[in-house]
Write an enzyme that holds these catalytic residues in place. Structure first.
Site, PDB file in Angstrom:
ATOM      1  N   LYS A  13     -69.668  -6.173  53.662  1.00  0.00           N
ATOM      2  CA  LYS A  13     -68.747  -7.204  53.141  1.00  0.00           C
ATOM      3  C   LYS A  13     -67.424  -7.216  53.894  1.00  0.00           C
ATOM      4  O   LYS A  13     -66.955  -8.254  54.314  1.00  0.00           O
ATOM      5  CB  LYS A  13     -68.345  -6.911  51.677  1.00  0.00           C
ATOM      6  CG  LYS A  13     -69.345  -7.172  50.617  1.00  0.00           C
ATOM      7  CD  LYS A  13     -68.699  -7.043  49.230  1.00  0.00           C
ATOM      8  CE  LYS A  13     -68.041  -5.740  48.945  1.00  0.00           C
ATOM      9  NZ  LYS A  13     -68.650  -4.680  48.296  1.00  0.00           N
ATOM     10  N   ARG A  88     -66.466  -9.275  40.315  1.00  0.00           N
ATOM     11  CA  ARG A  88     -67.448  -8.201  40.298  1.00  0.00           C
ATOM     12  C   ARG A  88     -68.341  -8.289  39.065  1.00  0.00           C
ATOM     13  O   ARG A  88     -69.283  -7.529  38.935  1.00  0.00           O
ATOM     14  CB  ARG A  88     -66.654  -6.915  40.260  1.00  0.00           C
ATOM     15  CG  ARG A  88     -67.189  -5.670  40.878  1.00  0.00           C
ATOM     16  CD  ARG A  88     -67.480  -5.711  42.330  1.00  0.00           C
ATOM     17  NE  ARG A  88     -67.552  -4.368  42.867  1.00  0.00           N
ATOM     18  CZ  ARG A  88     -66.875  -3.936  43.914  1.00  0.00           C
ATOM     19  NH1 ARG A  88     -66.097  -4.749  44.576  1.00  0.00           N
ATOM     20  NH2 ARG A  88     -67.003  -2.708  44.325  1.00  0.00           N
ATOM     21  N   ARG A 127     -70.756   6.229  56.470  1.00  0.00           N
ATOM     22  CA  ARG A 127     -69.327   5.905  56.373  1.00  0.00           C
ATOM     23  C   ARG A 127     -68.564   7.095  55.812  1.00  0.00           C
ATOM     24  O   ARG A 127     -67.440   7.362  56.210  1.00  0.00           O
ATOM     25  CB  ARG A 127     -69.139   4.684  55.460  1.00  0.00           C
ATOM     26  CG  ARG A 127     -67.687   4.271  55.328  1.00  0.00           C
ATOM     27  CD  ARG A 127     -67.540   2.912  54.675  1.00  0.00           C
ATOM     28  NE  ARG A 127     -67.614   2.984  53.231  1.00  0.00           N
ATOM     29  CZ  ARG A 127     -67.614   1.913  52.438  1.00  0.00           C
ATOM     30  NH1 ARG A 127     -67.580   0.704  52.952  1.00  0.00           N
ATOM     31  NH2 ARG A 127     -67.665   2.042  51.139  1.00  0.00           N
ATOM     32  N   ARG A 133     -64.266   8.200  52.668  1.00  0.00           N
ATOM     33  CA  ARG A 133     -63.856   7.590  51.411  1.00  0.00           C
ATOM     34  C   ARG A 133     -64.378   8.416  50.258  1.00  0.00           C
ATOM     35  O   ARG A 133     -65.559   8.757  50.212  1.00  0.00           O
ATOM     36  CB  ARG A 133     -64.402   6.160  51.340  1.00  0.00           C
ATOM     37  CG  ARG A 133     -63.296   5.146  51.116  1.00  0.00           C
ATOM     38  CD  ARG A 133     -63.833   3.755  51.135  1.00  0.00           C
ATOM     39  NE  ARG A 133     -64.412   3.381  49.853  1.00  0.00           N
ATOM     40  CZ  ARG A 133     -64.799   2.147  49.581  1.00  0.00           C
ATOM     41  NH1 ARG A 133     -64.673   1.200  50.477  1.00  0.00           N
ATOM     42  NH2 ARG A 133     -65.314   1.861  48.396  1.00  0.00           N
ATOM     43  N   ARG A 144     -72.543   3.460  41.973  1.00  0.00           N
ATOM     44  CA  ARG A 144     -71.966   2.164  42.368  1.00  0.00           C
ATOM     45  C   ARG A 144     -73.069   1.128  42.577  1.00  0.00           C
ATOM     46  O   ARG A 144     -72.889  -0.057  42.268  1.00  0.00           O
ATOM     47  CB  ARG A 144     -71.118   2.326  43.632  1.00  0.00           C
ATOM     48  CG  ARG A 144     -69.764   2.967  43.317  1.00  0.00           C
ATOM     49  CD  ARG A 144     -69.117   3.589  44.534  1.00  0.00           C
ATOM     50  NE  ARG A 144     -68.814   2.622  45.561  1.00  0.00           N
ATOM     51  CZ  ARG A 144     -68.781   2.911  46.868  1.00  0.00           C
ATOM     52  NH1 ARG A 144     -69.049   4.139  47.283  1.00  0.00           N
ATOM     53  NH2 ARG A 144     -68.494   1.986  47.731  1.00  0.00           N
TER      54      ARG A 144
HETATM   55  P1  AMP Z   1     -65.048  -1.746  47.098  1.00  0.00           P
HETATM   56  O1  AMP Z   1     -64.027  -1.379  48.123  1.00  0.00           O
HETATM   57  O2  AMP Z   1     -65.228  -3.223  46.953  1.00  0.00           O
HETATM   58  O3  AMP Z   1     -66.357  -1.024  47.286  1.00  0.00           O
HETATM   59  O4  AMP Z   1     -64.463  -1.246  45.681  1.00  0.00           O
HETATM   60  C1  AMP Z   1     -64.183   0.120  45.447  1.00  0.00           C
HETATM   61  C2  AMP Z   1     -63.934   0.357  43.965  1.00  0.00           C
HETATM   62  O5  AMP Z   1     -62.805  -0.411  43.536  1.00  0.00           O
HETATM   63  C3  AMP Z   1     -65.069  -0.046  43.040  1.00  0.00           C
HETATM   64  O6  AMP Z   1     -66.056   0.953  42.926  1.00  0.00           O
HETATM   65  C4  AMP Z   1     -64.304  -0.262  41.731  1.00  0.00           C
HETATM   66  O7  AMP Z   1     -63.967   0.979  41.139  1.00  0.00           O
HETATM   67  C5  AMP Z   1     -63.016  -0.885  42.212  1.00  0.00           C
HETATM   68  N1  AMP Z   1     -63.062  -2.378  42.276  1.00  0.00           N
HETATM   69  C6  AMP Z   1     -63.011  -3.156  43.395  1.00  0.00           C
HETATM   70  N2  AMP Z   1     -63.044  -4.451  43.081  1.00  0.00           N
HETATM   71  C7  AMP Z   1     -63.138  -4.514  41.730  1.00  0.00           C
HETATM   72  C8  AMP Z   1     -63.222  -5.586  40.802  1.00  0.00           C
HETATM   73  N3  AMP Z   1     -63.236  -6.880  41.184  1.00  0.00           N
HETATM   74  N4  AMP Z   1     -63.305  -5.266  39.478  1.00  0.00           N
HETATM   75  C9  AMP Z   1     -63.288  -3.992  39.066  1.00  0.00           C
HETATM   76  N5  AMP Z   1     -63.232  -2.938  39.883  1.00  0.00           N
HETATM   77  C10 AMP Z   1     -63.138  -3.185  41.221  1.00  0.00           C
END
Ligand code: AMP
Length: 190
Positions: A13, A88, A127, A133, A144
């Site tokens: 993404k 999300r 990664r 991370r 996740r």
């Molecule tokens: P990502 O970088 O998109 O993989 O997001 C990492 C983490 O951020 C996720 O596992 C959630 O804990 C949180 N997160 C990111 N975007 C959202 C969202 N739209 N709603 C709720 N939690 C989010």
């Protein structure tokens, strides 16, 4: 141009969103990056969000909505945006739609990168080795992916019903994925 990416963790993404943002001169808005920044700066939002990020759970909707909606409306005045990681779940999508509809800012396309569980896990473990991370450990990755399946995947139907869903095979090379996205957008006159 108003786009959003809909894909499991590890599907690419962020990479594709960066490329599309450059190509169209629009803003790349990553809710995950914004949340990680809040955590790093130990802001009130960051302190609240940290345990959710660490566990791989979704941060409560109100917190995310409050953080991101103004940014989206703001980016819209500068040519548009590509959302990466937001919405999300259905509730976030519906709330965002209500706001967008009133302002005449509904999205033009939702891009789904289709990547299997096994491939997501493989890429995220890679990664973890290269970027470190915290939420890329194997147990958190599996969680996740479960959260993605239950909370986020239903959005495919939501955007399909609205006629804006683009499905792309995300297991191809990065360049081919970008090319197919651009072709699909062009086919929609975007
Ligand atoms: P990502 O970088 O998109 O993989 O997001 C990492 C983490 O951020 C996720 O596992 C959630 O804990 C949180 N997160 C990111 N975007 C959202 C969202 N739209 N709603 C709720 N939690 C989010």
């Amino acid at each position: 141009m108003r786009l959003l990416m809909l894909a499991p963790p590890g599907a690419g993404k962020g990479t594709q969103a960066d490329r599309l943002a450059q190509r169209f001169g629009i803003e790349h808005i990553s809710s995950g990056d914004l949340l990680r920044k809040e955590v790093a700066e130990a802001t009130p939002v960051g302190m609240l969000a940290k345990s959710y990020l660490d566990q791989g759970d979704l941060v409560p909707d109100e917190v995310v909505m409050k953080m991101i909606l103004d940014r989206i409306v703001d980016a819209d005045t500068r040519g548009g945006y590509i959302l990466d990681g937001f919405p999300r779940n259905l509730r976030q999508a519906e709330r965002a739609y209500e706001v967008a509809k009133d302002l005449g800012l509904t999205i033009d396309a939702a891009i789904h990168l289709d990547v299997s569980h096994d491939e997501s896990i493989r890429r995220l473990l890679d990664r973890h080795g290269s970027q470190g991370r915290a939420d890329d450990s194997e147990a958190t990755i599996r969680h996740r992916l479960e959260v993605f399946e239950t909370a986020t995947l239903p959005l495919l139907n939501y955007y399909e019903d609205r006629g804006v869903l683009i499905r792309i095979n995300g297991e191809q090379s990065v360049d081919v994925v970008t090319e197919e996205i651009l072709e699909a957008l062009a086919a929609r006159g975007l």
